[in-house]
Write an enzyme that holds these catalytic residues in place. Structure first.
Site, PDB file in Angstrom:
ATOM      1  N   GLU A 145       0.865  -1.176   0.000  1.00  0.00           N
ATOM      2  CA  GLU A 145       0.000   0.000   0.000  1.00  0.00           C
ATOM      3  C   GLU A 145       0.905   1.230   0.000  1.00  0.00           C
ATOM      4  O   GLU A 145       1.852   1.300   0.790  1.00  0.00           O
ATOM      5  CB  GLU A 145      -0.877   0.008   1.250  1.00  0.00           C
ATOM      6  CG  GLU A 145      -1.786   1.231   1.331  1.00  0.00           C
ATOM      7  CD  GLU A 145      -2.756   1.171   2.501  1.00  0.00           C
ATOM      8  OE1 GLU A 145      -2.460   0.471   3.491  1.00  0.00           O
ATOM      9  OE2 GLU A 145      -3.806   1.823   2.428  1.00  0.00           O
ATOM     10  N   GLU A 229      -9.685   9.953   5.264  1.00  0.00           N
ATOM     11  CA  GLU A 229      -9.894   9.017   6.356  1.00  0.00           C
ATOM     12  C   GLU A 229     -10.394   9.812   7.547  1.00  0.00           C
ATOM     13  O   GLU A 229      -9.691  10.684   8.065  1.00  0.00           O
ATOM     14  CB  GLU A 229      -8.594   8.305   6.717  1.00  0.00           C
ATOM     15  CG  GLU A 229      -8.199   7.267   5.688  1.00  0.00           C
ATOM     16  CD  GLU A 229      -6.963   6.495   6.102  1.00  0.00           C
ATOM     17  OE1 GLU A 229      -7.053   5.272   6.250  1.00  0.00           O
ATOM     18  OE2 GLU A 229      -5.905   7.113   6.274  1.00  0.00           O
TER      19      GLU A 229
END
Ligand SMILES: *[C@@H]1O[C@H](CO)[C@@H](O)[C@H](O)[C@H]1NC(C)=O
Ligand SMILES: *[C@@H]1O[C@H](CO)[C@@H](O)[C@H](O)[C@H]1NC(C)=O
Ligand SMILES: *[C@@H]1O[C@H](CO)[C@@H](O)[C@H](O)[C@H]1NC(C)=O
Length: 249
Positions: A145, A229
């Site tokens: 990631e 987020e």
């Protein structure tokens, strides 16, 4: 205090869900956990993947317009409880063809302009990329990631530990390296919050290939997303007035 961030992205296999409010001209209203929209090679997901760790809260994401040159959208959220846990990653993504290794990609130009209507929140604004050796890997993870944090609000930080400051492109970034289960996570955190970004992001992968042995020849691009987020705070509205991205071979 360093708070740990776990990013598990969307289940993009979710069927499109949406309803169409009469009072605003929007392409889609997404209030379900994985409320999903796609069109013109882009996708948007409400992606409240961590909502069960909240004591209360909710989030809806709205697709405002889209064309072949990009998408604009916004999301409004309020979350309380478990302040170190991510409740959601509402995002816009470029739909990418499977089976393209990072080394076969010559450039990944992208542009995003965004605004948060408050800074009194615990949240980030970040690009997210997964790569995997299996070109058919699920889009909720990968072998690697790579995140690019364009802004940070409150006491939140990426998973792993800081390797110091690096220059990639025209900006300096604090690079964090860590693991989330079996996935290696690299996070480039802007040393100063920015509210727009227009760059080729392939050099971030090249940096990791040159400096950390990232296997660009065997890793396939799985997702190319930007969003926010949300940990706690709100009501807050995050608006992306424009997102575009492409993968050039
Ligand atoms: C924190 O998250 C856990 C796991 O999802 C949940 O069981 C717990 O109730 C949450 N705590 C609060 C204060 O909401
Ligand atoms: C990926 O999926 C495609 C389509 O189902 C299939 O043809 C291909 O063999 C798969 N590749 C791998 C490496 O599993
Ligand atoms: C941000 O937007 C939300 C949703 O419209 C609103 O409830 C909130 O009051 C706004 N916050 C500020 C500081 O303007």
């Amino acid at each position: 205090m360093r708070l740990v961030l776990f990013l598990l992205a969307a289940l993009a296999a979710a069927a499109p869900t949406g309803c169409y409010p009469l009072h605003r001209r929007q392409t889609a209203t997404l209030c379900e956990r994985n409320g999903y929209w796609s069109g013109n090679g882009y996708e948007v997901n409400n992606n409240n993947w961590g909502a069960e760790s909240a004591s209360s809260g909710s989030q809806c994401t709205y697709v405002d317009s889209s064309s072949s040159s990009g998408v604009s959208w916004h999301t409004t959220w309020t979350w309380e409880g478990n302040e170190s846990r991510v409740k959601s990653y509402a995002y816009s993504g470029r739909q990418v063809a499977r089976g393209n290794t990072i080394s076969s990609i010559t450039s990944m130009p992208t542009e995003v302009s965004w605004n948060y209507n408050t800074s009194d929140i615990r949240a980030n604004v970040a690009y997210d990329f997964f790569t995997a050796e299996d070109p058919n890997h699920s889009n909720s993870g990968g072998d690697y990631e790579l995140m690019i944090w364009l802004a940070v609000f409150g006491d939140v930080a990426p998973i792993g530990s800081s390797m110091g400051t690096v220059m990639v492109g025209e900006h300096s970034w604090q690079l964090y390296v860590g693991n989330n289960g079996g996935m290696s996570v690299y996070s480039f955190v802007a040393t100063r919050n920015m509210n727009s970004f227009n760059a080729d992001v392939k050099p971030f992968f090249s940096y990791l290939e040159d400096n950390d042995g990232f296997p660009a020849q065997s890793q396939n691009l799985i997702v190319f997303q930007v969003g926010t987020e949300a940990f706690t705070g709100g009501p807050a509205t995050f608006t992306v007035s424009q997102f575009s991205a492409s993968v050039d071979m």
